[in-house]
Design a protein around this motif. Structure first.
Motif, PDB file in Angstrom:
ATOM      1  N   UNK A  56       0.838  -1.204   0.000  1.00 40.35           N
ATOM      2  CA  UNK A  56       0.000   0.000   0.000  1.00 40.35           C
ATOM      3  C   UNK A  56       0.871   1.251   0.000  1.00 40.35           C
ATOM      4  N   UNK A  57       1.946   1.227   0.772  1.00 42.19           N
ATOM      5  CA  UNK A  57       2.851   2.374   0.813  1.00 42.19           C
ATOM      6  C   UNK A  57       3.494   2.589  -0.549  1.00 42.19           C
ATOM      7  N   UNK A  58       3.881   1.496  -1.181  1.00 40.64           N
ATOM      8  CA  UNK A  58       4.485   1.569  -2.504  1.00 40.64           C
ATOM      9  C   UNK A  58       3.470   2.107  -3.510  1.00 40.64           C
ATOM     10  N   UNK A  59       2.244   1.582  -3.423  1.00 42.73           N
ATOM     11  CA  UNK A  59       1.178   2.020  -4.332  1.00 42.73           C
ATOM     12  C   UNK A  59       0.965   3.526  -4.183  1.00 42.73           C
ATOM     13  N   UNK A  60       0.902   3.988  -2.934  1.00 41.49           N
ATOM     14  CA  UNK A  60       0.700   5.405  -2.667  1.00 41.49           C
ATOM     15  C   UNK A  60       1.846   6.234  -3.258  1.00 41.49           C
ATOM     16  N   UNK A  61       3.056   5.763  -3.046  1.00 42.92           N
ATOM     17  CA  UNK A  61       4.215   6.485  -3.565  1.00 42.92           C
ATOM     18  C   UNK A  61       4.130   6.609  -5.093  1.00 42.92           C
ATOM     19  N   UNK A  62       3.723   5.518  -5.736  1.00 46.61           N
ATOM     20  CA  UNK A  62       3.638   5.524  -7.204  1.00 46.61           C
ATOM     21  C   UNK A  62       2.536   6.449  -7.706  1.00 46.61           C
ATOM     22  N   UNK A  63       1.543   6.723  -6.839  1.00 46.01           N
ATOM     23  CA  UNK A  63       0.460   7.644  -7.217  1.00 46.01           C
ATOM     24  C   UNK A  63       0.995   9.052  -7.432  1.00 46.01           C
ATOM     25  N   UNK A  64       1.897   9.454  -6.540  1.00 43.53           N
ATOM     26  CA  UNK A  64       2.309  10.861  -6.602  1.00 43.53           C
ATOM     27  C   UNK A  64       3.719  11.064  -7.139  1.00 43.53           C
ATOM     28  N   UNK A  65       4.503  10.000  -7.307  1.00 45.97           N
ATOM     29  CA  UNK A  65       5.873  10.172  -7.760  1.00 45.97           C
ATOM     30  C   UNK A  65       6.016   9.693  -9.206  1.00 45.97           C
ATOM     31  N   UNK A  66       6.139  10.651 -10.120  1.00 38.13           N
ATOM     32  CA  UNK A  66       6.251  10.332 -11.541  1.00 38.13           C
ATOM     33  C   UNK A  66       7.506   9.514 -11.850  1.00 38.13           C
ATOM     34  N   UNK A  67       8.602   9.865 -11.186  1.00 40.55           N
ATOM     35  CA  UNK A  67       9.876   9.197 -11.473  1.00 40.55           C
ATOM     36  C   UNK A  67       9.785   7.704 -11.181  1.00 40.55           C
ATOM     37  N   UNK A  68       9.223   7.361 -10.022  1.00 44.04           N
ATOM     38  CA  UNK A  68       9.122   5.949  -9.652  1.00 44.04           C
ATOM     39  C   UNK A  68       8.049   5.242 -10.478  1.00 44.04           C
ATOM     40  N   UNK A  69       7.015   5.989 -10.833  1.00 44.04           N
ATOM     41  CA  UNK A  69       5.964   5.435 -11.670  1.00 44.04           C
ATOM     42  C   UNK A  69       6.555   4.988 -13.010  1.00 44.04           C
ATOM     43  N   UNK A  70       7.424   5.847 -13.566  1.00 46.55           N
ATOM     44  CA  UNK A  70       8.097   5.533 -14.827  1.00 46.55           C
ATOM     45  C   UNK A  70       9.047   4.354 -14.638  1.00 46.55           C
ATOM     46  N   UNK A  71       9.741   4.369 -13.512  1.00 49.83           N
ATOM     47  CA  UNK A  71      10.674   3.289 -13.215  1.00 49.83           C
ATOM     48  C   UNK A  71       9.921   1.952 -13.142  1.00 49.83           C
ATOM     49  N   UNK A  72       8.745   1.971 -12.542  1.00 47.73           N
ATOM     50  CA  UNK A  72       7.946   0.751 -12.438  1.00 47.73           C
ATOM     51  C   UNK A  72       7.605   0.202 -13.818  1.00 47.73           C
ATOM     52  N   UNK A  73       7.177   1.093 -14.715  1.00 44.83           N
ATOM     53  CA  UNK A  73       6.824   0.666 -16.072  1.00 44.83           C
ATOM     54  C   UNK A  73       8.024   0.067 -16.779  1.00 44.83           C
ATOM     55  N   UNK A  74       9.180   0.725 -16.589  1.00 45.56           N
ATOM     56  CA  UNK A  74      10.378   0.248 -17.271  1.00 45.56           C
ATOM     57  C   UNK A  74      10.828  -1.104 -16.738  1.00 45.56           C
ATOM     58  N   UNK A  75      10.787  -1.283 -15.416  1.00 47.26           N
ATOM     59  CA  UNK A  75      11.202  -2.574 -14.871  1.00 47.26           C
ATOM     60  C   UNK A  75      10.242  -3.670 -15.317  1.00 47.26           C
ATOM     61  N   UNK A  76       8.952  -3.331 -15.435  1.00 49.68           N
ATOM     62  CA  UNK A  76       7.975  -4.310 -15.906  1.00 49.68           C
ATOM     63  C   UNK A  76       8.288  -4.716 -17.341  1.00 49.68           C
ATOM     64  N   UNK A  77       8.631  -3.729 -18.173  1.00 49.63           N
ATOM     65  CA  UNK A  77       8.964  -4.019 -19.571  1.00 49.63           C
ATOM     66  C   UNK A  77      10.224  -4.879 -19.655  1.00 49.63           C
ATOM     67  N   UNK A  78      11.215  -4.521 -18.858  1.00 46.22           N
ATOM     68  CA  UNK A  78      12.475  -5.250 -18.897  1.00 46.22           C
ATOM     69  C   UNK A  78      12.275  -6.699 -18.450  1.00 46.22           C
ATOM     70  N   UNK A  79      11.451  -6.888 -17.418  1.00 48.56           N
ATOM     71  CA  UNK A  79      11.164  -8.242 -16.934  1.00 48.56           C
ATOM     72  C   UNK A  79      10.463  -9.046 -18.028  1.00 48.56           C
ATOM     73  N   UNK A  80       9.566  -8.361 -18.751  1.00 52.00           N
ATOM     74  CA  UNK A  80       8.833  -8.997 -19.842  1.00 52.00           C
ATOM     75  C   UNK A  80       9.807  -9.443 -20.946  1.00 52.00           C
ATOM     76  N   UNK A  81      10.749  -8.552 -21.292  1.00 49.82           N
ATOM     77  CA  UNK A  81      11.719  -8.880 -22.327  1.00 49.82           C
ATOM     78  C   UNK A  81      12.617 -10.028 -21.886  1.00 49.82           C
ATOM     79  N   UNK A  82      12.983 -10.015 -20.598  1.00 47.47           N
ATOM     80  CA  UNK A  82      13.860 -11.061 -20.085  1.00 47.47           C
ATOM     81  C   UNK A  82      13.161 -12.420 -20.198  1.00 47.47           C
TER      82      UNK A  82
END
Ligand SMILES: [Zn+2]
Length: 85
Positions: free
Chosen positions: A28-54
């Motif tokens: 929940x804390x992570x979810x909240x952080x991702x709501x308001x932090x653009x940088x981490x939100x972008x990081x989340x998307x990128x790590x998801x993509x990288x995991x998908x490619x892997x």
């Protein structure tokens, strides 16, 4: 309980998340952080993509040409990273 976490903690949690094991409060804390932090939100998307490619690379390894990824595949990846931003 919701806690405010730092970007450093958030990225650490994002890296741990695939293995699971995060408590409900931590998620929940992570979810909240991702709501308001653009940088981490972008990081989340990128790590998801990288995991998908892997995963895709691991699946395709058997029939992958020895040169690794084709230029076309690399270009597609770059494109998707740009779109994720
Ligand atoms: Zn952040």
């Amino acid at each position: 309980m919701l806690r405010l976490i730092t970007c450093q903690t958030a990225t650490l949690l994002l890296e741990q998340r695939p293995e699971g094991g995060l408590s409900r409060g931590t998620r929940a804390s992570l979810w909240l952080h991702l709501r308001y932090c653009q940088a981490c939100h972008r990081y989340e998307k990128q790590t998801a993509l990288i995991a998908e490619w892997a995963r895709a690379a691991a699946r395709n390894q058997a029939n992958m040409p020895t040169g690794g990824l084709s230029e076309q595949a690399k270009e597609r990846m770059r494109q998707r990273l740009v779109e994720a931003e």
